[in-house]
Write an enzyme that holds these catalytic residues in place. Structure first.
Site, PDB file in Angstrom:
ATOM      1  N   ASP A  35       0.845  -1.188   0.000  1.00  0.00           N
ATOM      2  CA  ASP A  35       0.000   0.000   0.000  1.00  0.00           C
ATOM      3  C   ASP A  35       0.887   1.248   0.000  1.00  0.00           C
ATOM      4  OD1 ASP A  35      -1.718   2.074   0.629  1.00  0.00           O
ATOM      5  OD2 ASP A  35      -2.727   0.978   2.238  1.00  0.00           O
ATOM      6  N   ILE A  36       0.732   2.076  -0.991  1.00  0.00           N
ATOM      7  CA  ILE A  36       1.604   3.249  -1.133  1.00  0.00           C
ATOM      8  C   ILE A  36       1.407   4.246   0.010  1.00  0.00           C
ATOM      9  CG2 ILE A  36       0.127   4.723  -2.588  1.00  0.00           C
ATOM     10  CD1 ILE A  36       2.728   5.108  -4.359  1.00  0.00           C
ATOM     11  N   ASN A  87      -7.016  12.427 -10.697  1.00  0.00           N
ATOM     12  CA  ASN A  87      -7.774  12.823 -11.889  1.00  0.00           C
ATOM     13  C   ASN A  87      -7.625  14.330 -12.074  1.00  0.00           C
ATOM     14  OD1 ASN A  87      -9.811  14.139 -10.282  1.00  0.00           O
ATOM     15  ND2 ASN A  87     -10.593  12.098  -9.812  1.00  0.00           N
ATOM     16  N   VAL A 106      -6.276   4.361  -5.902  1.00  0.00           N
ATOM     17  CA  VAL A 106      -5.157   4.851  -5.099  1.00  0.00           C
ATOM     18  C   VAL A 106      -5.383   6.306  -4.669  1.00  0.00           C
ATOM     19  CG1 VAL A 106      -3.669   5.546  -7.043  1.00  0.00           C
ATOM     20  CG2 VAL A 106      -2.646   4.770  -4.916  1.00  0.00           C
ATOM     21  N   ASP A 107      -6.030   7.066  -5.514  1.00  0.00           N
ATOM     22  CA  ASP A 107      -6.344   8.475  -5.218  1.00  0.00           C
ATOM     23  C   ASP A 107      -7.198   8.577  -3.941  1.00  0.00           C
ATOM     24  OD1 ASP A 107      -6.601  11.208  -5.567  1.00  0.00           O
ATOM     25  OD2 ASP A 107      -8.009  11.074  -7.243  1.00  0.00           O
ATOM     26  N   SER A 136      -2.409   4.692 -14.144  1.00  0.00           N
ATOM     27  CA  SER A 136      -3.330   4.396 -15.253  1.00  0.00           C
ATOM     28  C   SER A 136      -3.734   2.927 -15.400  1.00  0.00           C
ATOM     29  CB  SER A 136      -2.791   4.883 -16.618  1.00  0.00           C
ATOM     30  OG  SER A 136      -2.943   6.279 -16.750  1.00  0.00           O
ATOM     31  N   GLY A 157      -5.380   0.974 -13.356  1.00  0.00           N
ATOM     32  CA  GLY A 157      -6.604   0.581 -12.658  1.00  0.00           C
ATOM     33  C   GLY A 157      -7.813   0.939 -13.500  1.00  0.00           C
ATOM     34  N   ILE A 158      -8.561   1.902 -13.018  1.00  0.00           N
ATOM     35  CA  ILE A 158      -9.796   2.323 -13.690  1.00  0.00           C
ATOM     36  C   ILE A 158      -9.517   2.845 -15.107  1.00  0.00           C
ATOM     37  CG2 ILE A 158     -11.663   4.050 -13.548  1.00  0.00           C
ATOM     38  CD1 ILE A 158     -11.255   3.729 -10.433  1.00  0.00           C
ATOM     39  N   TYR A 159      -8.311   3.378 -15.326  1.00  0.00           N
ATOM     40  CA  TYR A 159      -7.974   3.930 -16.654  1.00  0.00           C
ATOM     41  C   TYR A 159      -7.540   2.852 -17.656  1.00  0.00           C
ATOM     42  CZ  TYR A 159      -8.429   8.758 -14.929  1.00  0.00           C
ATOM     43  OH  TYR A 159      -8.896   9.953 -14.426  1.00  0.00           O
TER      44      TYR A 159
HETATM   45  P1  ADP Z   1      -5.988   5.049 -12.603  1.00  0.00           P
HETATM   46  O1  ADP Z   1      -7.270   5.822 -12.663  1.00  0.00           O
HETATM   47  O2  ADP Z   1      -4.763   5.885 -12.902  1.00  0.00           O
HETATM   48  O3  ADP Z   1      -6.042   3.769 -13.379  1.00  0.00           O
HETATM   49  P2  ADP Z   1      -6.342   3.572 -10.095  1.00  0.00           P
HETATM   50  O4  ADP Z   1      -6.255   4.111  -8.704  1.00  0.00           O
HETATM   51  O5  ADP Z   1      -7.637   3.011 -10.539  1.00  0.00           O
HETATM   52  O6  ADP Z   1      -5.824   4.752 -11.037  1.00  0.00           O
HETATM   53  O7  ADP Z   1      -5.240   2.454 -10.279  1.00  0.00           O
HETATM   54  C1  ADP Z   1      -3.857   2.700 -10.420  1.00  0.00           C
HETATM   55  C2  ADP Z   1      -3.086   1.574  -9.758  1.00  0.00           C
HETATM   56  O8  ADP Z   1      -3.045   1.804  -8.334  1.00  0.00           O
HETATM   57  C3  ADP Z   1      -3.700   0.185  -9.936  1.00  0.00           C
HETATM   58  O9  ADP Z   1      -2.672  -0.711 -10.282  1.00  0.00           O
HETATM   59  C4  ADP Z   1      -4.271  -0.132  -8.554  1.00  0.00           C
HETATM   60  O10 ADP Z   1      -4.243  -1.521  -8.286  1.00  0.00           O
HETATM   61  C5  ADP Z   1      -3.282   0.599  -7.670  1.00  0.00           C
HETATM   62  N1  ADP Z   1      -3.707   0.912  -6.287  1.00  0.00           N
HETATM   63  C6  ADP Z   1      -4.938   1.030  -5.752  1.00  0.00           C
HETATM   64  N2  ADP Z   1      -4.871   1.321  -4.437  1.00  0.00           N
HETATM   65  C7  ADP Z   1      -3.533   1.385  -4.119  1.00  0.00           C
HETATM   66  C8  ADP Z   1      -2.788   1.614  -2.919  1.00  0.00           C
HETATM   67  N3  ADP Z   1      -3.388   1.880  -1.765  1.00  0.00           N
HETATM   68  N4  ADP Z   1      -1.428   1.589  -2.984  1.00  0.00           N
HETATM   69  C9  ADP Z   1      -0.804   1.341  -4.163  1.00  0.00           C
HETATM   70  N5  ADP Z   1      -1.440   1.117  -5.326  1.00  0.00           N
HETATM   71  C10 ADP Z   1      -2.781   1.123  -5.305  1.00  0.00           C
END
Ligand code: ADP
Length: 167
Positions: A7-8, A21, A30-31, A114, A116-118
């Protein structure tokens, strides 16, 4: 450059990068995790920044995070790859690394922007991340410690494979 699975928001580094975004006011993935962990003061500072363009990056404090700062960058939505996505994703990594170098940060952690949801294909995104960070370390000398913080095993294994081809 190193890889971790985790987890970042828990990383004790000078700065973590947020896959934000364009509003910079928080979102899902992650945001959302970063905004929740940093606390509500973060959104107050973000409101003053006037948003962020795709491929650009902006700096805020880290508030309640163990990281001192957050670099917010906005990755492209994957639309098949012919809409400038690789260049825009490269720009996210380049700008984030540039801010870290300018601020003389020694450690910086990236999520897999990018992917994840992107919906950016993970392996293609990983190649860009490693290539640009490696170039920036060579050109600017810093930050010394770049951590690719993968949240899922698939990304972790992709980065392991890519990094094994770099010195
Ligand atoms: P985007 O809209 O840029 O795709 P996301 O948040 O949907 O952003 O996903 C980007 C990446 O972050 C994905 O690989 C997701 O699994 C990862 N992610 C989600 N939560 C965390 C977290 N707490 N720590 C690190 N990475 C995460």
């Amino acid at each position: 450059m190193q890889i971790i699975l985790g987890d970042i928001t828990k990383q004790e580094v000078d700065a973590i990068v947020n896959a934000a975004n364009t509003s910079l006011l928080g979102g899902s993935g992650v945001d959302g995790a970063i905004h929740r962990a940093a606390g509500s003061e973060l959104v107050h500072e973000c409101r003053l920044l006037g948003g962020c363009k795709i491929g650009d990056a902006k700096l805020t404090k880290g508030y309640r995070l163990p990281a001192r700062f957050i670099i917010h960058t906005v990755g492209p939505v994957w639309r098949g790859g012919d809409c400038g996505e690789p260049e825009l994703l490269a720009e996210c990594y380049r700008k984030s690394m540039q801010i870290a170098a300018d601020k003389e940060f020694e450690s910086l952690a990236f999520p897999c922007i990018s992917t994840g949801i992107y919906r950016y294909p993970k392996a293609l995104a990983g190649e860009i991340a490693v290539k640009i960070c490696s170039e920036q370390i060579q050109n600017n000398g810093g930050p010394q410690r770049v951590i690719f913080c993968c949240f899922d095993r698939e990304n972790y294994e992709i980065y392991e494979r890519i990094l094994s081809n770099y010195s």
